[in-house]
Design a protein around this motif. Structure first.
Motif, short mmCIF file in Angstrom:
data_model
loop_
_atom_site.label_atom_id
_atom_site.label_comp_id
_atom_site.label_asym_id
_atom_site.label_seq_id
_atom_site.Cartn_x
_atom_site.Cartn_y
_atom_site.Cartn_z
N ALA B 20 7.17 66.07 36.63
CA ALA B 20 7.84 65.48 35.45
C ALA B 20 7.36 64.03 35.26
O ALA B 20 7.09 63.61 34.14
CB ALA B 20 9.35 65.52 35.64
N ARG B 22 4.47 62.76 36.09
CA ARG B 22 3.12 62.78 35.51
C ARG B 22 3.17 63.12 34.02
O ARG B 22 2.49 62.49 33.20
CB ARG B 22 2.23 63.78 36.25
CG ARG B 22 1.85 63.33 37.65
CD ARG B 22 0.71 64.18 38.24
NE ARG B 22 1.05 65.59 38.38
CZ ARG B 22 1.68 66.11 39.44
NH1 ARG B 22 2.05 65.34 40.45
NH2 ARG B 22 1.94 67.41 39.49
N CYS B 23 4.01 64.08 33.65
CA CYS B 23 4.12 64.47 32.23
C CYS B 23 4.63 63.30 31.38
O CYS B 23 4.09 63.02 30.32
CB CYS B 23 5.06 65.66 32.06
SG CYS B 23 4.37 67.21 32.63
N ASN B 26 1.95 60.62 31.04
CA ASN B 26 0.80 60.98 30.20
C ASN B 26 1.15 61.14 28.73
O ASN B 26 0.36 60.79 27.86
CB ASN B 26 0.14 62.27 30.69
CG ASN B 26 -0.48 62.09 32.05
OD1 ASN B 26 -0.80 60.96 32.44
ND2 ASN B 26 -0.64 63.16 32.79
N SER B 27 2.34 61.69 28.45
CA SER B 27 2.62 62.08 27.07
C SER B 27 3.87 61.44 26.49
O SER B 27 4.20 61.70 25.34
CB SER B 27 2.75 63.60 26.96
OG SER B 27 2.11 64.25 28.01
N ALA B 32 6.93 65.54 26.49
CA ALA B 32 7.00 66.30 27.75
C ALA B 32 8.16 67.29 27.70
O ALA B 32 9.32 66.89 27.77
CB ALA B 32 7.14 65.34 28.93
N GLN B 36 6.06 72.31 29.76
CA GLN B 36 4.95 71.46 30.21
C GLN B 36 5.15 71.03 31.66
O GLN B 36 4.21 71.01 32.45
CB GLN B 36 4.86 70.21 29.34
CG GLN B 36 3.75 70.24 28.30
CD GLN B 36 3.65 68.90 27.61
OE1 GLN B 36 4.60 68.48 26.94
NE2 GLN B 36 2.53 68.23 27.77
N ILE B 37 6.39 70.65 31.97
CA ILE B 37 6.71 70.23 33.34
C ILE B 37 6.48 71.39 34.30
O ILE B 37 5.89 71.22 35.37
CB ILE B 37 8.16 69.68 33.44
CG1 ILE B 37 8.31 68.41 32.58
CG2 ILE B 37 8.54 69.38 34.89
CD1 ILE B 37 9.74 67.91 32.40
N GLU B 40 2.78 71.87 34.83
CA GLU B 40 2.26 70.78 35.67
C GLU B 40 2.64 71.01 37.14
O GLU B 40 1.87 70.69 38.04
CB GLU B 40 2.80 69.43 35.16
CG GLU B 40 2.39 68.21 35.93
CD GLU B 40 0.92 67.80 35.73
OE1 GLU B 40 0.38 68.03 34.63
OE2 GLU B 40 0.34 67.26 36.68
N LYS B 55 16.14 69.37 31.06
CA LYS B 55 15.28 68.18 31.18
C LYS B 55 16.11 66.96 31.55
O LYS B 55 15.69 66.12 32.36
CB LYS B 55 14.56 67.96 29.84
CG LYS B 55 13.48 66.88 29.85
CD LYS B 55 12.61 66.98 28.60
CE LYS B 55 12.28 65.63 28.01
NZ LYS B 55 11.49 65.70 26.76
#
Lengths: 189, 189
Positions: B20, B22-23, B26-27, B32, B36-37, B40, B55
Protein backbone atom coordinates in the motif's frame (compact mmCIF):
# COMPACT_ATOMS: atom_id res chain seq x y z
CA UNK A 1 -11.03 45.43 -30.14
CA UNK A 2 -7.80 43.80 -28.98
CA UNK A 3 -8.38 44.77 -25.35
CA UNK A 4 -11.94 43.42 -25.48
CA UNK A 5 -10.62 40.14 -26.84
CA UNK A 6 -7.89 40.12 -24.20
CA UNK A 7 -10.42 40.71 -21.44
CA UNK A 8 -12.54 37.81 -22.69
CA UNK A 9 -9.51 35.56 -22.90
CA UNK A 10 -8.47 36.55 -19.37
CA UNK A 11 -11.97 35.82 -18.06
CA UNK A 12 -11.95 32.42 -19.74
CA UNK A 13 -8.54 31.66 -18.24
CA UNK A 14 -9.84 32.65 -14.79
CA UNK A 15 -12.80 30.27 -15.22
CA UNK A 16 -10.50 27.40 -16.13
CA UNK A 17 -8.22 28.01 -13.15
CA UNK A 18 -11.23 28.22 -10.81
CA UNK A 19 -12.62 24.97 -12.23
CA UNK A 20 -9.23 23.24 -11.89
CA UNK A 21 -9.00 24.38 -8.27
CA UNK A 22 -12.41 22.86 -7.49
CA UNK A 23 -11.47 19.60 -9.22
CA UNK A 24 -8.16 19.27 -7.34
CA UNK A 25 -9.85 20.10 -4.03
CA UNK A 26 -12.63 17.57 -4.54
CA UNK A 27 -10.76 14.68 -6.09
CA UNK A 28 -7.05 15.21 -5.56
CA UNK A 29 -4.30 15.78 -8.09
CA UNK A 30 -4.47 12.51 -10.04
CA UNK A 31 -8.22 12.07 -10.07
CA UNK A 32 -8.64 15.47 -11.78
CA UNK A 33 -8.16 15.07 -15.56
CA UNK A 34 -8.29 17.68 -18.36
CA UNK A 35 -11.74 16.43 -19.38
CA UNK A 36 -13.00 16.73 -15.79
CA UNK A 37 -11.63 20.28 -15.59
CA UNK A 38 -13.32 21.10 -18.92
CA UNK A 39 -16.64 19.73 -17.67
CA UNK A 40 -16.34 21.68 -14.43
CA UNK A 41 -15.58 24.89 -16.40
CA UNK A 42 -18.51 24.11 -18.75
CA UNK A 43 -16.16 24.13 -21.76
CA UNK A 44 -15.17 21.52 -24.33
CA UNK A 45 -11.78 19.87 -23.95
CA UNK A 46 -10.80 21.53 -27.26
CA UNK A 47 -11.59 24.98 -25.84
CA UNK A 48 -9.46 24.30 -22.74
CA UNK A 49 -6.47 23.41 -24.93
CA UNK A 50 -6.71 26.83 -26.61
CA UNK A 51 -5.79 28.36 -23.24
CA UNK A 52 -3.54 25.74 -21.65
CA UNK A 53 -1.31 23.25 -23.48
CA UNK A 54 -1.87 20.60 -20.78
CA UNK A 55 -2.69 19.96 -17.13
CA UNK A 56 0.86 20.95 -16.15
CA UNK A 57 0.36 24.43 -17.62
CA UNK A 58 -2.81 24.87 -15.55
CA UNK A 59 -0.94 23.83 -12.41
CA UNK A 60 1.94 26.20 -13.14
CA UNK A 61 -0.49 29.11 -13.53
CA UNK A 62 -2.43 28.09 -10.41
CA UNK A 63 0.73 28.05 -8.26
CA UNK A 64 1.88 31.37 -9.77
CA UNK A 65 -1.41 33.03 -8.81
CA UNK A 66 -1.36 31.70 -5.24
CA UNK A 67 2.17 33.10 -4.75
CA UNK A 68 1.26 36.43 -6.41
CA UNK A 69 -1.60 36.76 -3.94
CA UNK A 70 0.58 35.91 -0.95
CA UNK A 71 3.24 38.43 -2.00
CA UNK A 72 0.62 41.13 -2.62
CA UNK A 73 -0.83 40.52 0.86
CA UNK A 74 2.62 40.85 2.47
CA UNK A 75 3.30 44.16 0.71
CA UNK A 76 3.41 47.28 2.87
CA UNK A 77 2.79 45.46 6.17
CA UNK A 78 5.31 45.41 9.00
CA UNK A 79 5.54 41.65 9.08
CA UNK A 80 7.55 41.20 12.25
CA UNK A 81 4.98 43.17 14.30
CA UNK A 82 2.07 41.04 13.13
CA UNK A 83 3.92 37.74 13.04
CA UNK A 84 3.61 36.53 16.70
CA UNK A 85 -0.16 36.98 16.62
CA UNK A 86 -0.55 35.41 13.16
CA UNK A 87 1.53 32.38 14.18
CA UNK A 88 -0.23 31.92 17.52
CA UNK A 89 -3.73 31.95 16.01
CA UNK A 90 -2.55 29.86 13.04
CA UNK A 91 -3.71 32.55 10.66
CA UNK A 92 -4.15 31.71 7.00
CA UNK A 93 -4.93 33.89 3.97
CA UNK A 94 -6.91 31.10 2.36
CA UNK A 95 -7.63 27.55 3.50
CA UNK A 96 -8.25 26.60 -0.10
CA UNK A 97 -4.85 27.87 -1.22
CA UNK A 98 -3.20 26.00 1.67
CA UNK A 99 -4.97 22.76 0.77
CA UNK A 100 -4.00 23.14 -2.90
CA UNK A 101 -0.37 23.81 -1.99
CA UNK A 102 -0.44 20.69 0.23
CA UNK A 103 -1.80 18.70 -2.71
CA UNK A 104 0.96 20.09 -4.95
CA UNK A 105 3.61 19.31 -2.31
CA UNK A 106 2.49 15.69 -2.09
CA UNK A 107 2.66 15.52 -5.89
CA UNK A 108 6.10 17.18 -5.88
CA UNK A 109 7.54 14.17 -4.00
CA UNK A 110 7.07 12.06 -7.17
CA UNK A 111 6.89 14.67 -9.96
CA UNK A 112 10.08 16.71 -10.65
CA UNK A 113 8.20 19.27 -12.76
CA UNK A 114 5.84 20.14 -9.91
CA UNK A 115 8.81 20.15 -7.52
CA UNK A 116 10.58 22.68 -9.78
CA UNK A 117 7.55 25.00 -9.78
CA UNK A 118 7.30 24.81 -6.00
CA UNK A 119 11.02 25.58 -5.69
CA UNK A 120 10.58 28.59 -7.99
CA UNK A 121 7.53 29.77 -6.05
CA UNK A 122 9.36 29.39 -2.75
CA UNK A 123 12.37 31.33 -4.04
CA UNK A 124 10.13 34.18 -5.18
CA UNK A 125 8.40 34.36 -1.78
CA UNK A 126 11.72 34.04 0.04
CA UNK A 127 13.47 36.83 -1.88
CA UNK A 128 10.48 39.10 -1.53
CA UNK A 129 10.34 38.53 2.23
CA UNK A 130 14.09 39.23 2.49
CA UNK A 131 13.72 42.58 0.70
CA UNK A 132 10.87 43.58 2.99
CA UNK A 133 12.58 42.48 6.21
CA UNK A 134 15.82 44.22 5.21
CA UNK A 135 13.90 47.47 4.60
CA UNK A 136 12.13 47.10 7.96
CA UNK A 137 15.36 46.29 9.84
CA UNK A 138 18.26 47.94 7.97
CA UNK A 139 20.67 47.19 10.82
CA UNK A 140 20.55 43.43 10.12
CA UNK A 141 23.21 41.92 7.87
CA UNK A 142 21.91 40.39 4.61
CA UNK A 143 22.99 36.95 5.87
CA UNK A 144 21.07 37.47 9.12
CA UNK A 145 18.01 38.61 7.14
CA UNK A 146 18.07 35.38 5.14
CA UNK A 147 18.36 33.32 8.35
CA UNK A 148 15.43 35.18 9.91
CA UNK A 149 13.27 34.70 6.83
CA UNK A 150 14.10 30.98 6.76
CA UNK A 151 13.14 30.49 10.43
CA UNK A 152 9.96 32.56 9.98
CA UNK A 153 9.09 30.54 6.86
CA UNK A 154 9.62 27.31 8.82
CA UNK A 155 7.28 28.56 11.58
CA UNK A 156 4.65 29.74 9.10
CA UNK A 157 4.64 26.53 7.08
CA UNK A 158 4.62 24.49 10.29
CA UNK A 159 1.67 26.49 11.68
CA UNK A 160 -0.31 26.11 8.47
CA UNK A 161 0.41 22.37 8.46
CA UNK A 162 -0.64 22.00 12.08
CA UNK A 163 -4.00 23.65 11.39
CA UNK A 164 -5.05 20.17 10.27
CA UNK A 165 -5.02 18.99 13.91
CA UNK A 166 -6.62 20.64 16.97
CA UNK A 167 -4.67 23.41 18.76
CA UNK A 168 -3.37 22.08 22.09
CA UNK A 169 -2.26 25.23 23.91
CA UNK A 170 -3.70 28.69 24.44
CA UNK A 171 -2.98 31.15 21.62
CA UNK A 172 -2.20 33.84 24.25
CA UNK A 173 0.63 31.81 25.79
CA UNK A 174 1.92 30.89 22.35
CA UNK A 175 1.87 34.49 21.16
CA UNK A 176 4.21 35.52 23.98
CA UNK A 177 6.69 32.81 22.99
CA UNK A 178 6.55 33.73 19.32
CA UNK A 179 7.07 37.37 20.32
CA UNK A 180 10.24 36.39 22.18
CA UNK A 181 11.47 34.41 19.18
CA UNK A 182 10.82 37.29 16.75
CA UNK A 183 12.51 39.78 19.10
CA UNK A 184 15.54 37.55 19.29
CA UNK A 185 15.62 37.14 15.50
CA UNK A 186 15.61 40.86 14.72
CA UNK A 187 18.14 41.83 17.39
CA UNK A 188 21.22 43.27 15.69
CA UNK A 189 23.74 40.60 14.69
CA UNK B 1 0.57 -23.62 16.50
CA UNK B 2 -1.29 -20.41 17.27
CA UNK B 3 1.91 -18.40 17.42
CA UNK B 4 3.03 -19.82 14.06
CA UNK B 5 -0.31 -18.79 12.54
CA UNK B 6 -0.05 -15.40 14.19
CA UNK B 7 3.44 -14.90 12.81
CA UNK B 8 2.23 -15.78 9.31
CA UNK B 9 -0.71 -13.41 9.63
CA UNK B 10 1.58 -10.66 10.87
CA UNK B 11 3.97 -11.21 7.94
CA UNK B 12 1.06 -11.06 5.49
CA UNK B 13 -0.19 -7.86 7.09
CA UNK B 14 3.32 -6.36 6.80
CA UNK B 15 3.40 -7.26 3.09
CA UNK B 16 0.06 -5.55 2.49
CA UNK B 17 1.11 -2.36 4.30
CA UNK B 18 4.39 -2.28 2.37
CA UNK B 19 2.50 -2.73 -0.91
CA UNK B 20 0.00 0.00 0.00
CA UNK B 21 2.86 2.37 0.82
CA UNK B 22 4.43 1.78 -2.61
CA UNK B 23 1.06 2.32 -4.33
CA UNK B 24 0.35 5.59 -2.49
CA UNK B 25 3.88 6.84 -3.14
CA UNK B 26 3.71 6.04 -6.86
CA UNK B 27 0.16 7.06 -7.70
CA UNK B 28 -1.20 9.18 -4.86
CA UNK B 29 -4.06 8.47 -2.49
CA UNK B 30 -6.96 8.26 -4.93
CA UNK B 31 -5.19 6.49 -7.74
CA UNK B 32 -4.32 3.58 -5.41
CA UNK B 33 -7.26 1.14 -5.21
CA UNK B 34 -7.69 -2.08 -3.20
CA UNK B 35 -7.15 -4.13 -6.37
CA UNK B 36 -3.95 -2.23 -7.15
CA UNK B 37 -2.71 -2.81 -3.61
CA UNK B 38 -3.57 -6.51 -3.95
CA UNK B 39 -1.66 -6.75 -7.25
CA UNK B 40 1.34 -4.97 -5.73
CA UNK B 41 1.28 -7.37 -2.74
CA UNK B 42 0.90 -10.34 -5.15
CA UNK B 43 -2.33 -11.37 -3.41
CA UNK B 44 -5.92 -11.71 -4.57
CA UNK B 45 -8.38 -9.00 -3.59
CA UNK B 46 -10.21 -11.63 -1.54
CA UNK B 47 -7.05 -12.39 0.44
CA UNK B 48 -6.51 -8.68 1.19
CA UNK B 49 -10.01 -8.41 2.62
CA UNK B 50 -9.21 -11.17 5.08
CA UNK B 51 -6.68 -8.82 6.70
CA UNK B 52 -8.21 -5.37 6.14
CA UNK B 53 -11.94 -4.57 5.83
CA UNK B 54 -11.23 -1.74 3.37
CA UNK B 55 -8.70 0.83 2.16
CA UNK B 56 -9.46 3.01 5.19
CA UNK B 57 -8.34 0.22 7.55
CA UNK B 58 -5.04 -0.06 5.66
CA UNK B 59 -4.52 3.70 5.96
CA UNK B 60 -5.31 3.68 9.67
CA UNK B 61 -2.74 0.92 10.25
CA UNK B 62 -0.17 2.67 8.05
CA UNK B 63 -0.45 5.94 10.01
CA UNK B 64 -0.35 4.03 13.32
CA UNK B 65 2.93 2.35 12.36
CA UNK B 66 4.55 5.62 11.21
CA UNK B 67 3.72 7.24 14.55
CA UNK B 68 4.84 4.17 16.54
CA UNK B 69 8.19 4.37 14.75
CA UNK B 70 8.55 8.11 15.41
CA UNK B 71 7.73 7.67 19.11
CA UNK B 72 10.14 4.72 19.43
CA UNK B 73 12.91 6.84 17.83
CA UNK B 74 12.27 9.71 20.30
CA UNK B 75 12.48 7.36 23.30
CA UNK B 76 15.47 7.78 25.59
CA UNK B 77 17.05 10.64 23.66
CA UNK B 78 17.54 14.12 25.13
CA UNK B 79 15.51 15.83 22.46
CA UNK B 80 16.29 19.44 23.29
CA UNK B 81 20.04 18.81 22.97
CA UNK B 82 19.75 17.30 19.50
CA UNK B 83 16.97 19.56 18.26
CA UNK B 84 18.93 22.61 16.97
CA UNK B 85 21.13 20.41 14.80
CA UNK B 86 18.25 18.26 13.56
CA UNK B 87 16.21 21.35 12.62
CA UNK B 88 19.13 23.12 10.93
CA UNK B 89 20.02 20.16 8.72
CA UNK B 90 16.35 19.41 8.10
CA UNK B 91 16.78 15.90 9.48
CA UNK B 92 14.16 13.30 8.74
CA UNK B 93 13.71 9.75 10.03
CA UNK B 94 12.25 8.63 6.70
CA UNK B 95 11.55 10.57 3.51
CA UNK B 96 9.00 7.94 2.56
CA UNK B 97 7.10 8.36 5.83
CA UNK B 98 7.15 12.15 5.36
CA UNK B 99 5.81 11.89 1.82
CA UNK B 100 3.06 9.50 2.92
CA UNK B 101 2.07 11.80 5.79
CA UNK B 102 1.94 14.70 3.30
CA UNK B 103 -0.31 12.60 1.05
CA UNK B 104 -2.55 11.78 4.04
CA UNK B 105 -2.65 15.47 5.08
CA UNK B 106 -3.78 16.55 1.61
CA UNK B 107 -6.47 13.86 1.79
CA UNK B 108 -7.46 14.98 5.31
CA UNK B 109 -8.57 18.37 3.92
CA UNK B 110 -11.49 16.61 2.20
CA UNK B 111 -11.88 13.38 4.18
CA UNK B 112 -12.99 13.70 7.84
CA UNK B 113 -12.06 10.08 8.61
CA UNK B 114 -8.43 10.62 7.56
CA UNK B 115 -8.43 13.96 9.41
CA UNK B 116 -9.57 12.15 12.59
CA UNK B 117 -6.73 9.61 12.32
CA UNK B 118 -4.18 12.37 11.82
CA UNK B 119 -5.58 14.24 14.83
CA UNK B 120 -5.32 11.07 16.92
CA UNK B 121 -1.76 10.43 15.69
CA UNK B 122 -0.76 14.01 16.45
CA UNK B 123 -2.21 13.82 19.94
CA UNK B 124 -0.30 10.62 20.67
CA UNK B 125 2.99 12.20 19.45
CA UNK B 126 2.24 15.42 21.34
CA UNK B 127 1.49 13.76 24.68
CA UNK B 128 4.51 11.52 24.38
CA UNK B 129 6.78 14.49 23.66
CA UNK B 130 5.30 16.36 26.66
CA UNK B 131 6.06 13.45 29.01
CA UNK B 132 9.64 13.26 27.74
CA UNK B 133 10.27 17.02 27.89
CA UNK B 134 8.80 17.23 31.39
CA UNK B 135 11.10 14.46 32.58
CA UNK B 136 14.09 16.20 30.96
CA UNK B 137 13.17 19.61 32.42
CA UNK B 138 11.24 19.04 35.66
CA UNK B 139 11.43 22.77 36.56
CA UNK B 140 9.06 23.71 33.70
CA UNK B 141 5.35 24.01 34.45
CA UNK B 142 3.11 21.53 32.60
CA UNK B 143 1.57 24.45 30.67
CA UNK B 144 5.02 25.67 29.63
CA UNK B 145 5.95 22.13 28.57
CA UNK B 146 2.90 21.99 26.29
CA UNK B 147 3.81 25.38 24.76
CA UNK B 148 7.40 24.25 24.14
CA UNK B 149 6.27 21.02 22.51
CA UNK B 150 3.83 22.94 20.28
CA UNK B 151 6.52 25.37 19.09
CA UNK B 152 9.02 22.53 18.55
CA UNK B 153 6.36 20.58 16.63
CA UNK B 154 5.69 23.65 14.45
CA UNK B 155 9.42 23.98 13.70
CA UNK B 156 9.81 20.27 12.97
CA UNK B 157 6.78 20.09 10.66
CA UNK B 158 7.87 23.30 8.95
CA UNK B 159 11.40 21.98 8.43
CA UNK B 160 10.15 18.71 7.00
CA UNK B 161 7.80 20.60 4.68
CA UNK B 162 10.59 22.90 3.52
CA UNK B 163 12.80 19.94 2.57
CA UNK B 164 10.80 20.00 -0.67
CA UNK B 165 12.58 23.23 -1.71
CA UNK B 166 16.33 24.00 -1.69
CA UNK B 167 17.90 25.22 1.57
CA UNK B 168 18.72 28.92 1.26
CA UNK B 169 20.97 29.58 4.26
CA UNK B 170 23.90 27.79 5.86
CA UNK B 171 22.93 25.06 8.32
CA UNK B 172 25.66 26.32 10.69
CA UNK B 173 24.09 29.80 10.98
CA UNK B 174 20.63 28.25 11.33
CA UNK B 175 21.78 25.88 14.06
CA UNK B 176 22.92 28.79 16.22
CA UNK B 177 19.51 30.45 15.90
CA UNK B 178 17.62 27.25 16.68
CA UNK B 179 19.90 26.77 19.68
CA UNK B 180 18.92 30.23 20.97
CA UNK B 181 15.24 29.43 20.46
CA UNK B 182 15.49 26.10 22.30
CA UNK B 183 17.45 27.70 25.17
CA UNK B 184 14.76 30.35 25.49
CA UNK B 185 11.99 27.73 25.43
CA UNK B 186 13.43 25.62 28.24
CA UNK B 187 14.36 28.53 30.51
CA UNK B 188 12.34 28.24 33.74
CA UNK B 189 8.91 29.92 33.49
Amino acid sequence: MTSKLEARQKARQDDIIAAARRCFRNSGFHAASMSQIAAEAKLSVGQIYRYFANKDAIIEEMIRRIIDYRIAEMEGKTQTKLMPHLLACRFTLSEDDDALMLEMSAEATRNPQVAAWLAEADERMFNNACTMLQKEHPHLSPERVRCCVEVIAVMMEGSIYRRLTPQKVSPEALEKIYQEIINMLITAK
